[in-house]
Design an enzyme around this catalytic site. Structure first.
Site, mmCIF file in Angstrom:
data_model
loop_
_atom_site.group_PDB
_atom_site.id
_atom_site.type_symbol
_atom_site.label_atom_id
_atom_site.label_comp_id
_atom_site.label_asym_id
_atom_site.label_seq_id
_atom_site.Cartn_x
_atom_site.Cartn_y
_atom_site.Cartn_z
ATOM 1 N N TYR A 232 -39.332 -16.652 1.216
ATOM 2 C CA TYR A 232 -38.664 -15.579 1.959
ATOM 3 C C TYR A 232 -39.614 -14.902 2.945
ATOM 4 O O TYR A 232 -39.348 -14.844 4.155
ATOM 5 C CB TYR A 232 -38.091 -14.559 0.973
ATOM 6 N N LYS A 236 -39.554 -15.247 7.078
ATOM 7 C CA LYS A 236 -39.340 -14.009 7.859
ATOM 8 C C LYS A 236 -40.522 -13.768 8.798
ATOM 9 O O LYS A 236 -40.338 -13.303 9.930
ATOM 10 C CB LYS A 236 -39.156 -12.816 6.916
#
Length: 485
Positions: A232, A236
């Site tokens: 994640y 990002k």
């Protein structure tokens, strides 16, 4: 920076919001409808097979949520007509060119949209690498490309995460991430690696479950290779890099929230959806799966309520519209009102001692203050002694007794898997000592003091008493909205 009247700023604006069914997006939608019904248009992009399916998802996954009970009470029977007039639900996909939108909508959007809020993301820490890169990195680039075609665009606001900082410790500054900062990292090459793996899996006729497992492992492997703890935060971070590299003259604001928790005040205290970082530990401890406290007690758990994040988004839009700067804004609490690890830990323990969770067998789950494991090495030793060795021994006994202890063996195995995965994915948030500098947010808060709307758009963590908020608001909210799932 000039802070405009925020309510006036939102009036008669056309806003495109991606990821409309997400947790934070729902809070944004509710806030705008509740405080500024005179917004011109909210275009809400969500993934669906067609327009009818998109509308169904919006009605069931957004408007039917408890979050909107204040709005429903405020507008009564007028709410339906307000929604029909102000909201256009769009079936799309940010992983596709032109966001996967039908041509019939494109010209309207290119001619009307003034603000884009990119909230679309997959937030699973160990998401499949192909999915995470597609949404969090390539998807962000596609939304930026789309924004360049919007003739009236005044701002592109991208919601990222403070944890794009990877495993750095100390003071984390509000500085942009650049593609050349990480030696050897090439986003095109990462995509090629994904496609090569998928091609091989297809050639091997791999099952869906096996493919998912391989893609998850690949994401974690690539993230850790370059210094990020999970897929994640890695994807990002790459999303931010792409935006910074190709923004050109687009007014770009990147907001980096820390650990987002339940609503502090608006529209009411304690609403939450899904399991955030800290909530996995609350669920684990409250249900008896977690009997220790992994984490360095000297660390700060950087928490920020969802409504404060949304208020910061509103203030940022009003204060930086039309600016061509590339601005990064941390929204958290570690710099101005830190929540010490020991306070968070004690609040969780005391809550469940006084309010035990009732298990499926109708009996309350008994909890007690467990050992504090201040390092990852200490946790691994604890896990070995209390989970892994007992599981091996019980497995031998179970096999010798014709699987008599199957239920106990499976229960202990599930607990071990839960705890090991929990610490493996979330340990950087509890073992690393860092503070997220929020100088840009502090400037905004100072400017907002001069406006009568300061309380309506409050995002000052100094107004939070963490012990009271955790015991009276957040943990009860997690129990109400998360446990029963």
């Amino acid at each position: 920076m000039e802070l405009h009247n925020i309510l006036h700023f939102l009036e008669n604006k056309s806003i495109l919001l991606t990821g409309a069914t997400g947790f934070l997006a729902k809070v944004v939608i509710e806030k705008i409808i509740r405080v500024q019904p005179n917004v011109k248009k909210l275009y809400l992009l969500l993934r669906a097979a067609d327009s009818l399916s998109a509308l169904h998802r919006f009605n069931t996954e957004v408007m039917e949520k408890d979050l909107f009970k204040v709005v429903r009470k405020k507008y009564g029977p007028k709410l339906d007509s307000l929604i029909q007039e102000k909201i256009t639900v769009l079936s799309g996909d940010i992983t596709l060119d032109c966001l996967g939108l039908q041509n019939s909508y494109l010209e309207e959007l290119f001619g009307q949209v003034e603000i884009i809020i990119n909230l679309a993301a997959t937030t699973n820490f160990d998401e499949r690498y192909d999915f995470a890169l597609g949404v969090n990195t390539i998807g962000a680039a596609n939304v930026l490309s789309f924004s360049k075609k919007c003739r009236k665009l005044r701002m592109f606001l991208h919601v990222s995460t403070a944890y794009v900082s990877g495993e750095k410790e100390g003071l984390i500054l509000e500085t942009p991430l650049k593609l050349g900062d990480v030696l050897g990292l090439d986003i095109d090459m990462e995509n090629k690696i994904i496609q090569q793996n998928l091609q091989q899996l297809r050639a091997d006729a791999a099952t869906q479950n096996y493919t998912t497992s391989v893609m998850r492992d690949l994401g974690l492997q690539r993230a850790r290779k370059y210094g990020w703890p999970n897929t994640y935060s890695f994807t990002k971070a790459m999303g931010e890099m792409v935006l910074g590299q190709f923004k050109e003259n687009i007014p770009l604001i990147i907001i980096r929230p820390t650990i987002i928790t339940s609503t502090f005040r608006e529209p009411f205290p304690g609403w939450i959806e899904g399991v955030r970082t800290i909530d996995a530990f609350i669920v684990g401890f409250g249900t008896g799966k977690l009997t220790c406290h992994p984490g360095d007690p000297r660390t700060t758990i950087d928490l920020i309520p969802a409504d404060m994040v949304v208020n910061a988004i509103m203030v940022l839009m009003a204060s930086h519209v039309n600016e061509t700067t590339h601005m990064i804004c941390h929204v958290g609490s570690s710099s101005s009102n830190p929540a010490p690890y020991h306070l968070v830990r004690d609040s969780i323990v005391h809550f469940f001692i006084q309010n035990p969770w009732i298990a499926k067998d109708g009996k309350p789950v008994v909890v007690r203050m467990g050992p504090q494991l201040a390092t990852r090495v200490a946790f691994r030793r604890y896990a070995e002694l209390h989970y892994l060795i007992p599981i091996k021994m019980l497995g031998v006994v179970n096999a010798a007794s014709w699987r008599y202890f199957d239920t106990t063996y499976l229960d202990l195995s599930r607990k071990a898997e839960f705890v090991m995965r929990l610490v493996d994915l979330f340990s950087p948030y509890f073992f690393l000592n860092r503070v997220f500098n929020d100088a840009n947010a502090e400037k905004l808060r100072s400017a907002a003091k001069e406006h009568m709307e300061n309380e309506i758009f409050n995002f000052n963590p100094k107004s939070i008493n963490w012990d009271d908020y955790l015991k009276q608001t957040h943990i009860p909210g997690v129990v109400k909205y998360v446990f029963r799932r």
